[in-house]
Write a protein that holds these residues in place. Structure first.
Motif, short mmCIF file in Angstrom:
data_model
loop_
_atom_site.label_atom_id
_atom_site.label_comp_id
_atom_site.label_asym_id
_atom_site.label_seq_id
_atom_site.Cartn_x
_atom_site.Cartn_y
_atom_site.Cartn_z
N PHE A 157 -7.68 0.86 -3.41
CA PHE A 157 -6.33 1.02 -2.87
C PHE A 157 -6.33 1.68 -1.49
O PHE A 157 -5.28 1.98 -0.93
N GLY A 158 -7.48 1.90 -0.91
CA GLY A 158 -7.56 2.43 0.45
C GLY A 158 -7.25 3.90 0.54
O GLY A 158 -6.87 4.56 -0.43
N HIS A 159 -7.39 4.43 1.75
CA HIS A 159 -7.08 5.82 2.06
C HIS A 159 -6.01 5.83 3.14
O HIS A 159 -6.25 5.41 4.26
N VAL A 205 0.85 -1.18 0.00
CA VAL A 205 0.00 0.00 0.00
C VAL A 205 0.89 1.24 0.00
O VAL A 205 2.11 1.15 0.18
N PHE A 206 0.27 2.42 -0.19
CA PHE A 206 1.05 3.65 -0.13
C PHE A 206 0.42 4.64 0.84
O PHE A 206 -0.79 4.63 1.07
N ASN A 207 1.26 5.49 1.43
CA ASN A 207 0.83 6.53 2.35
C ASN A 207 1.35 7.86 1.83
O ASN A 207 2.53 7.99 1.49
N THR A 220 4.53 1.84 1.45
CA THR A 220 5.33 2.70 0.57
C THR A 220 5.03 4.15 0.88
O THR A 220 3.87 4.56 0.92
N MET A 221 6.05 4.95 1.11
CA MET A 221 5.87 6.37 1.35
C MET A 221 6.01 7.13 0.03
O MET A 221 6.99 6.95 -0.71
N LEU A 246 5.51 2.93 -8.48
CA LEU A 246 4.83 1.94 -7.65
C LEU A 246 3.49 2.48 -7.16
O LEU A 246 2.47 1.77 -7.17
N THR A 247 3.45 3.73 -6.74
CA THR A 247 2.21 4.35 -6.27
C THR A 247 1.17 4.42 -7.39
O THR A 247 -0.01 4.11 -7.19
N ARG A 248 1.60 4.84 -8.58
CA ARG A 248 0.68 4.90 -9.72
C ARG A 248 0.13 3.52 -10.04
O ARG A 248 -1.06 3.37 -10.37
N LEU A 249 0.96 2.51 -9.94
CA LEU A 249 0.53 1.14 -10.21
C LEU A 249 -0.53 0.70 -9.21
O LEU A 249 -1.57 0.14 -9.59
#
Length: 368
Positions: A278-280, A26-28, A49-50, A113-116
């Motif tokens: 992808f969540g919040h 996931v990303f933050n 992932t930051m 990675l975030t875009r993916l």
């Protein structure tokens, strides 16, 4: 090497030593607050992932812990700052991650990675410094069981009740320092963050924290003025027994739920939950309070959501997410019960939503 279930493979460098970690990637989007993110139990079973490119600038310290441990399986970033500069720092981020056996990975194209993840959705993944065979890693990522339907709360809830004071946790059942406190609050620990307890204490509450499996009868036997349902990890529908306990508490005492506690309330009301794409996750999520028209910038960390169309007529939607329109808050029109999906305890994040704790205090005053 980082392998995702869709077959994507990325490379990076470990700054914490060798190891492997499997989980949901996931990303933050927070620009700071990485220690609070790492110690948030809601990240159990995830690889974080930051999106902000430079992490580790201000080190870590004992005061910014939001729980007693680190919960993500791995921490991914573009560039790690090895030489922090902050007078409060007592250790580097690398030392902190090594202490808890967590992989720290840098040199990753986090924008790609975030875009993916944003386009494809949160995926199962594995990170390894040992198995460098791409086909093997992708296969192993796909074999990881995922979070849907699993009880992740059992991994993070407290083993036995404890109290909370301004000085921190106090072992044993009962309300510590109850004399002089205005209200007694039982807080269900689904993966609770310390700042939620700090704020309740600062507002004049004597707080008793109980394990997630505590029955409704046991909670009512403590004669609380209010009941708090904390945040926590994973799929609310996978948490065994908790929804039935909360359902039995409806109408008995004022209840305030946050994040997983909000989702569990939704299930207790008779509603359903679903997994977000992808969540919040971040400290900059816009939420509109439908009761006032005001927009709050909020801290969030969740991958599941309550379906507003599944809620009964006596449950009113009070907040919505302005990015995707998903449900962010609700209240019961007959019982003194309300909840929000986001984190008003601002750790990390803005202070816009701390008024919700005041609302809980008001509810207890009105109903006791």
């Amino acid at each position: 090497m980082i392998a995702l279930e869709d077959g994507t493979v990325l490379t990076g460098r470990s700054f914490t030593g060798s190891g492997e970690a499997a989980g949901e990637i996931v990303f933050n989007t927070s620009m700071s607050g990485y220690q609070e993110i790492l110690t948030d139990p809601s990240y159990t079973g995830q690889l974080v992932t930051m999106t902000y490119p430079l992490i580790g600038n201000y080190g870590v310290n004992d005061e910014d812990m939001e729980s007693a441990s680190v919960h993500p399986r791995a921490f991914i970033m573009r560039e790690y700052q090895r030489f922090p500069s902050n007078y409060r720092a007592t250790a580097t981020l690398a030392e902190f991650l090594q202490k808890y056996g967590i992989l720290g990975i840098e040199g990753v194209d986090t924008r790609m990675l975030t875009r993916l993840i944003r386009n494809t959705g949160a995926m199962k993944a594995i990170i390894s410094t040992e198995d460098l065979d791409e086909a093997s890693l992708v296969r192993r990522a796909r074999e990881w069981p995922g979070l849907v339907g699993r009880d992740m709360v059992v991994r993070v809830t407290c083993a036995k009740p404890y109290g909370w004071t301004a000085a921190g946790p106090v072992e044993g059942a009962g309300y510590p320092e109850a004399d002089g406190k205005r209200f007694k609050v039982v807080a269900y620990d689904f993966g609770i963050k310390f700042n939620q307890l700090r704020i309740l204490t600062e507002l004049g509450c004597a707080v008793q924290v109980v394990p997630a499996t505590t029955s409704a009868d046991e909670v009512l036997a403590l004669e609380p003025d209010g009941i708090f349902l904390s945040n926590g990890p994973g799929d609310p529908a996978g948490v065994e027994g908790v929804v039935d306990n909360v359902r039995q508490l409806l109408g008995k005492k004022p209840i305030f739920g946050i994040c997983l506690g909000h989702q569990i309330l939704g299930l207790a009301f008779g509603g359903s939950t679903y997994k977000l794409k992808f969540g919040h996750r971040g400290g900059n999520q816009p939420v509109k309070d439908l009761t006032t028209g005001k927009v709050e910038i909020t801290s969030q960390n969740h991958g599941f959501c309550v379906d507003p169309d599944s809620l009964p007529a006596e449950v009113e939607v009070t907040h919505i997410n302005l990015n995707d329109g998903s449900l962010e808050g609700m209240r019961h029109t007959k019982y003194p019960v309300f909840s929000v999906q986001y984190h008003p305890e601002h750790a990390p994040g803005p202070h816009d939503a701390q008024y919700l704790f005041d609302r809980f205090i008001e509810l207890m005053a009105e109903n006791n």
